[in-house]
Design an enzyme around this catalytic site. Structure first.
Site, mmCIF file in Angstrom:
data_model
loop_
_atom_site.group_PDB
_atom_site.id
_atom_site.type_symbol
_atom_site.label_atom_id
_atom_site.label_comp_id
_atom_site.label_asym_id
_atom_site.label_seq_id
_atom_site.Cartn_x
_atom_site.Cartn_y
_atom_site.Cartn_z
ATOM 1 N N ASP A 137 0.843 -1.191 0.000
ATOM 2 C CA ASP A 137 0.000 0.000 0.000
ATOM 3 C C ASP A 137 0.882 1.246 0.000
ATOM 4 O OD1 ASP A 137 0.792 -0.897 2.501
ATOM 5 O OD2 ASP A 137 -0.883 0.005 3.555
ATOM 6 N N GLY A 205 -4.312 -10.247 -0.893
ATOM 7 C CA GLY A 205 -5.448 -9.711 -0.157
ATOM 8 C C GLY A 205 -5.787 -8.294 -0.535
ATOM 9 N N TYR A 498 -4.043 2.531 -5.844
ATOM 10 C CA TYR A 498 -2.978 3.532 -5.863
ATOM 11 C C TYR A 498 -3.298 4.530 -4.750
ATOM 12 C CZ TYR A 498 -1.658 1.841 -10.545
ATOM 13 O OH TYR A 498 -1.270 1.090 -11.617
#
Length: 556
Positions: A137, A205, A498
């Site tokens: 992330d 995930g 994003y």
């Protein structure tokens, strides 16, 4: 990039591409150096949270378990294990510095009952829980928090992939990385694949739950279009599947991430068919004036071309013979042989100038290696099982959607701005095909028909320190601002995988500030997501800086 949104997001989701003026080569990020975490601020009892958690876990577990002590880490009790666990899945060095907020504890569950007990105890002890799978992330919301005290539920032990070719399905645990998913499919079939991202170290995930995409997006759409079941742990610590969670929650976790609603344990996905012979190529061109016509043609024909073809465009500032210029790279996957590809490009996109010698015929697993920037002739597929094959740098990413072709004069100004800014690159990912066929409300990810392509803004850097960070973050923001006239509006669309906190964060007023980023990510699906959230997690236990809020005012 967790059963959250765990985010991932890239590559394709994150395909996390890097650009530098010296090399200019894009690559899938290949781990950061150590950064000593701060001790718990409670000097009187620095390990109190871990001790309270260990006392709670046996009382909340559905089954007896003697292993609790081996899956709960704090810096005070086991600093080596804590530090290694925290840093092993940090994929952005911006969030591995001394002043980065660190979790009070890290829990590394190995089975469902561990997750159940962890959720129940975090809820009882009022500890903010972050959930991480791959760590890709971009804004680190799966392992960094704006709240003073928090914990990380790290799902990396949930890394199994069970492929069943007779049913053309796979059960993918959330901690599995995309490379492992591709490898396990390849082990059992040479004519099956899965339409996910190019970077093999992205956690499944976050990537899947956030609506991940890859080089087969025009043929097969998004990851979430192929999810047929899921297993989760809800806010009460109960294990559920699609049938028991209900269709509303099952809809929500296929594109809005899991971190707002539950802990995702696994997805059951439908595999797709791929040919035995595929073709890849990378064509590079330099200059600005001559390239505007080529890119203009790409904009007009790419969304309508054969769905078997995906051509990505990378624009990056480079220095050639001491002169600043723009390098344009056309990188492609074609689901077919090179003869058919050349017939297609010669007829519909002759401006590309593609030649037979530019093309490499490969198997689908070799194409996955190629897109991860490996030498397909000298690299074995087993490299896809390496969880730490990426080189981690400082980075920033942003996203946009283009719905009207950028005119030639706009492209020229864009080239000029790229050279002016200096380090940032742009990645154009084509839409059309399957993306035009799936309704915007089929999943929470609404950015489908009407988009010609998605832009990723990409900048990486090596230099540590706040000055370098401020410089490169400013470059990304400047380029993003410059592109405003050419991208989607009302709202200006954003892509969840994003992750970008610049598009808004929850300021503590629940729905109001949540709507700011929520409508950019989810458009008309946002309010339905809020309704689902309000039913399944009314007290906002599962939350992050950009989570789905409840209808009531809640503090993040």
């Amino acid at each position: 990039m967790s059963s959250v949104i765990f985010i991932s997001l890239l590559l394709f989701v994150f395909v996390p591409y890097s650009f530098s003026r010296e090399s200019g080569q894009p690559f899938c990020l290949r781990a950061p150096g150590p950064s000593v975490p701060d001790e718990d601020e409670d000097e009187a009892e620095p390990d109190s949270i871990r001790k309270s958690f260990l006392k709670c876990l046996p009382t909340k577990s559905p089954e007896p378990d003697p292993s609790w002590d081996s899956i709960v880490f704090s810096f005070a009790a086991n600093p080596s294990e804590y530090t290694q666990t925290l840093q092993n899945r940090i994929k952005n060095r911006r969030f591995n510095v001394t002043n980065t907020p660190k979790p009070a504890i890290i829990v590394t569950p190995k089975k469902e009952s561990h997750v159940q007990a962890a959720v129940r105890c975090a809820k009882q002890l009022n500890i903010h829980m972050k959930i991480r799978s791959g760590g890709h992330d971009y804004e680190a919301v799966s392992y960094v928090s704006s709240e003073k005290t928090f914990m990380v539920l790290d799902m990396f032990n949930f890394g199994a992939v069970d492929v069943d070719i007779p049913t053309e399905t796979a059960v993918v645990q959330v901690g599995a990385q995309l490379g492992a998913l591709y490898y396990r499919i390849w082990e059992k079939s040479k004519v099956h694949g899965f339409p996910a991202g190019a970077c093999p170290t992205v956690g499944a995930g976050g990537h899947i739950s956030g609506g991940g995409y890859g080089t087969m997006i025009r043929k097969y759409g998004l990851t979430v279009d192929h999810v047929i079941d899921a297993k989760i742990v809800d806010v009460n610590g109960e294990v559920m599947d699609r049938k028991t969670m209900g269709e509303d929650l099952f809809w929500a976790i296929r594109g809005a991430g899991g971190s707002s609603f539950c802990v995702i344990l696994s997805f059951t996905v439908k595999l797709v068919r791929v040919p035995e012979v595929n073709t890849v190529f990378r064509v590079q061109k330099f200059g600005e004036q001559n390239m505007t016509n080529v890119i203009a043609k790409w904009q007009s024909v790419m969304p309508k071309m054969d769905n078997d073809l995906f051509i990505r465009v990378l624009l990056q500032p480079v220095t050639v013979k001491k002169e600043a210029t723009i390098r344009t790279t056309f990188m492609a996957l074609f689901l077919g042989d090179s003869n058919r590809l050349l017939e297609l490009t010669t007829k519909t996109f002759p401006e590309l100038g593609l030649k037979k010698e530019d093309c490499f015929e490969v198997s689908w697993i070799q194409a996955a290696l190629y897109w991860a920037n490996y030498d397909v002739n000298n690299t074995k597929p087993e490299v896809l099982l390496d969880n730490h094959s990426d080189k981690v740098k400082y980075l920033e990413r942003k996203a946009d959607y283009v719905q009207t072709p950028i005119p030639n004069e706009g492209l020229l100004e864009m080239f000029k701005k790229l050279n002016e800014v200096g380090d940032i690159g742009l990645v154009f990912n084509p839409y059309g095909g399957k993306m035009d066929e799936v309704p915007a409300d089929a999943t929470p990810m609404p950015h489908r028909a009407g988009n010609l392509y998605k832009i990723q803004y990409s900048v990486n850097w090596e230099e540590p320190g706040p000055e370098a960070t401020d410089k490169h973050m400013s470059q990304a923001r400047a380029m993003f601002e410059f592109m405003t006239p050419y991208v989607s509006k009302n709202p200006r669309g954003a892509y969840l995988n994003y992750r970008d906190l610049d598009v808004g964060v929850n300021s503590g007023d629940g729905f109001n500030s949540g709507k700011v980023y929520g409508e950019k990510y989810f458009k008309g699906n946002f309010e339905r997501l809020v309704k689902v959230k309000s039913v399944v997690d009314p007290d906002n236990f599962f939350r992050n800086e950009q989570s789905i809020p409840t209808m009531m005012k809640t503090n993040i």
